[in-house]
Design an enzyme around this catalytic site. Structure first.
Site, PDB file in Angstrom:
ATOM      1  N   ARG A  34       0.806  -1.228   0.000  1.00 24.23           N
ATOM      2  CA  ARG A  34       0.000   0.000   0.000  1.00 24.23           C
ATOM      3  C   ARG A  34       0.836   1.273   0.000  1.00 24.23           C
ATOM      4  O   ARG A  34       0.325   2.350  -0.316  1.00 24.23           O
ATOM      5  CB  ARG A  34      -1.001  -0.045   1.164  1.00 24.23           C
TER       6      ARG A  34
ATOM      7  N   GLU B 204       2.310  -6.773  12.838  1.00 26.65           N
ATOM      8  CA  GLU B 204       1.180  -6.938  13.754  1.00 26.65           C
ATOM      9  C   GLU B 204       0.548  -8.319  13.625  1.00 26.65           C
ATOM     10  O   GLU B 204       0.039  -8.863  14.588  1.00 26.65           O
ATOM     11  CB  GLU B 204       0.130  -5.836  13.487  1.00 26.65           C
TER      12      GLU B 204
HETATM   13  O1  PRP Z   1       4.041  -1.459  11.478  1.00 26.05           O
HETATM   14  P1  PRP Z   1       3.806  -2.899  11.124  1.00 26.05           P
HETATM   15  O2  PRP Z   1       3.325  -3.704  12.286  1.00 26.05           O
HETATM   16  O3  PRP Z   1       4.991  -3.500  10.475  1.00 26.05           O
HETATM   17  O4  PRP Z   1       2.596  -2.966  10.105  1.00 26.05           O
HETATM   18  C1  PRP Z   1       2.413  -2.068   9.058  1.00 26.05           C
HETATM   19  C2  PRP Z   1       2.459  -2.752   7.735  1.00 26.05           C
HETATM   20  O5  PRP Z   1       1.408  -3.715   7.640  1.00 26.05           O
HETATM   21  C3  PRP Z   1       0.641  -3.471   6.466  1.00 26.05           C
HETATM   22  O6  PRP Z   1       1.136  -4.148   5.364  1.00 26.05           O
HETATM   23  P2  PRP Z   1       0.916  -5.680   5.095  1.00 26.05           P
HETATM   24  O7  PRP Z   1       2.155  -6.400   5.481  1.00 26.05           O
HETATM   25  O8  PRP Z   1      -0.355  -6.118   5.704  1.00 26.05           O
HETATM   26  O9  PRP Z   1       0.881  -5.741   3.517  1.00 26.05           O
HETATM   27  P3  PRP Z   1       0.056  -5.101   2.342  1.00 26.05           P
HETATM   28  O10 PRP Z   1       0.408  -3.616   2.278  1.00 26.05           O
HETATM   29  O11 PRP Z   1       0.629  -5.865   1.220  1.00 26.05           O
HETATM   30  O12 PRP Z   1      -1.395  -5.325   2.555  1.00 26.05           O
HETATM   31  C4  PRP Z   1       0.797  -1.989   6.241  1.00 26.05           C
HETATM   32  O13 PRP Z   1       0.515  -1.640   4.896  1.00 26.05           O
HETATM   33  C5  PRP Z   1       2.228  -1.750   6.627  1.00 26.05           C
HETATM   34  O14 PRP Z   1       3.118  -1.999   5.548  1.00 26.05           O
HETATM   35  N1  ADE Z   2      -4.707  -2.595  11.872  1.00 27.35           N
HETATM   36  C1  ADE Z   2      -4.285  -2.519  10.603  1.00 27.35           C
HETATM   37  N2  ADE Z   2      -5.091  -2.039   9.638  1.00 27.35           N
HETATM   38  C2  ADE Z   2      -4.663  -1.963   8.352  1.00 27.35           C
HETATM   39  N3  ADE Z   2      -3.451  -2.334   7.973  1.00 27.35           N
HETATM   40  C3  ADE Z   2      -2.612  -2.801   8.910  1.00 27.35           C
HETATM   41  N4  ADE Z   2      -1.337  -3.222   8.845  1.00 27.35           N
HETATM   42  C4  ADE Z   2      -0.949  -3.598  10.071  1.00 27.35           C
HETATM   43  N5  ADE Z   2      -1.927  -3.420  10.959  1.00 27.35           N
HETATM   44  C5  ADE Z   2      -2.986  -2.924  10.257  1.00 27.35           C
END
Ligand code: PRP
Ligand code: ADE
Length: 188
Positions: free
Chosen positions: A77, A114
């Site tokens: 994202r 997370e």
């Molecule tokens: O601070 P953190 O605990 O590391 O979490 C944040 C990350 O988690 C989500 O990505 P995700 O890995 O879900 O991937 P996506 O963007 O491909 O959906 C979000 O877009 C961040 O990149």
């Molecule tokens: N709570 C949350 N909502 C959307 N994206 C996330 N990536 C990690 N934690 C998230």
């Protein structure tokens, strides 16, 4: 007749109101913040992107004469925001991707997030030693993803000058494990 961009009445507060909560997604106990409703309204998106670009440009003016050389977007994202910011900053855009998606010579780091463990990678020749880098992502939760990105950029001999997020989940204290300054547009 189409209206001019100056008639955009969206504010960051009204952009925030578009973020939709999904309890227990993708697993129990996670309150997922969905940013895609913002993308369904071009004026909301315009407001958000201009706000982020203004913040980044204001920040870059404080870099003692040097500029931001690269905007690094985090898979997936972060890619929604990175290229636009890079254009506005007249910088290059570079992706950090999850394992197995990038070709060529790579530098890797593993991290905990997370809801799981992952590995991120960057192309070794995408960033030069001494580059000033802005990292952008949609959301800061535990900070694991962004910390791994900071580590990759440091391994390449470059400097992370700013971490920019649309959303910060403050109670997860992700900012505590990051080294560079942090700007988040929407805080919960
Ligand atoms: O601070 P953190 O605990 O590391 O979490 C944040 C990350 O988690 C989500 O990505 P995700 O890995 O879900 O991937 P996506 O963007 O491909 O959906 C979000 O877009 C961040 O990149
Ligand atoms: N709570 C949350 N909502 C959307 N994206 C996330 N990536 C990690 N934690 C998230």
């Amino acid at each position: 007749m189409s209206s001019s961009p100056t008639e955009n009445l969206f504010t960051i507060e009204s952009v925030k109101a578009l973020v939709k909560d999904y309890p227990d997604f993708p697993k129990d106990g996670i309150l997922f913040k969905d940013i895609f409703p913002i993308f369904q309204n071009h004026r909301a998106l315009d407001c958000l992107l201009n706000h982020m670009a203004d913040e980044a440009i204001t920040f870059s003016k404080k870099l003692n004469g040097s500029k931001i050389d690269a905007v690094v977007g985090l898979d997936a994202r972060g890619f929604l925001f990175g290229p636009t910011l890079a254009l506005k900053l007249e910088a290059k855009f570079v992706p950090i991707r999850k394992r197995g998606k990038l070709p060529g010579i790579l530098v890797s780091a593993s991290y905990e997030k997370e809801y799981g463990v992952d590995i991120v990678e960057i192309q070794a020749d995408s960033i030069n030693q001494g580059d000033n880098v802005l990292i952008v992502d949609d959301l800061l939760a535990t900070g694991g993803t962004c910390r791994a990105a900071e580590d990759l950029i440091k391994k390449l001999g470059a400097n992370v000058v700013l971490n920019q997020f649309v959303i910060e989940l403050c109670e997860l204290n992700g900012r505590d494990i990051l080294e560079a300054p942090i700007h988040s547009v929407i805080k919960y």
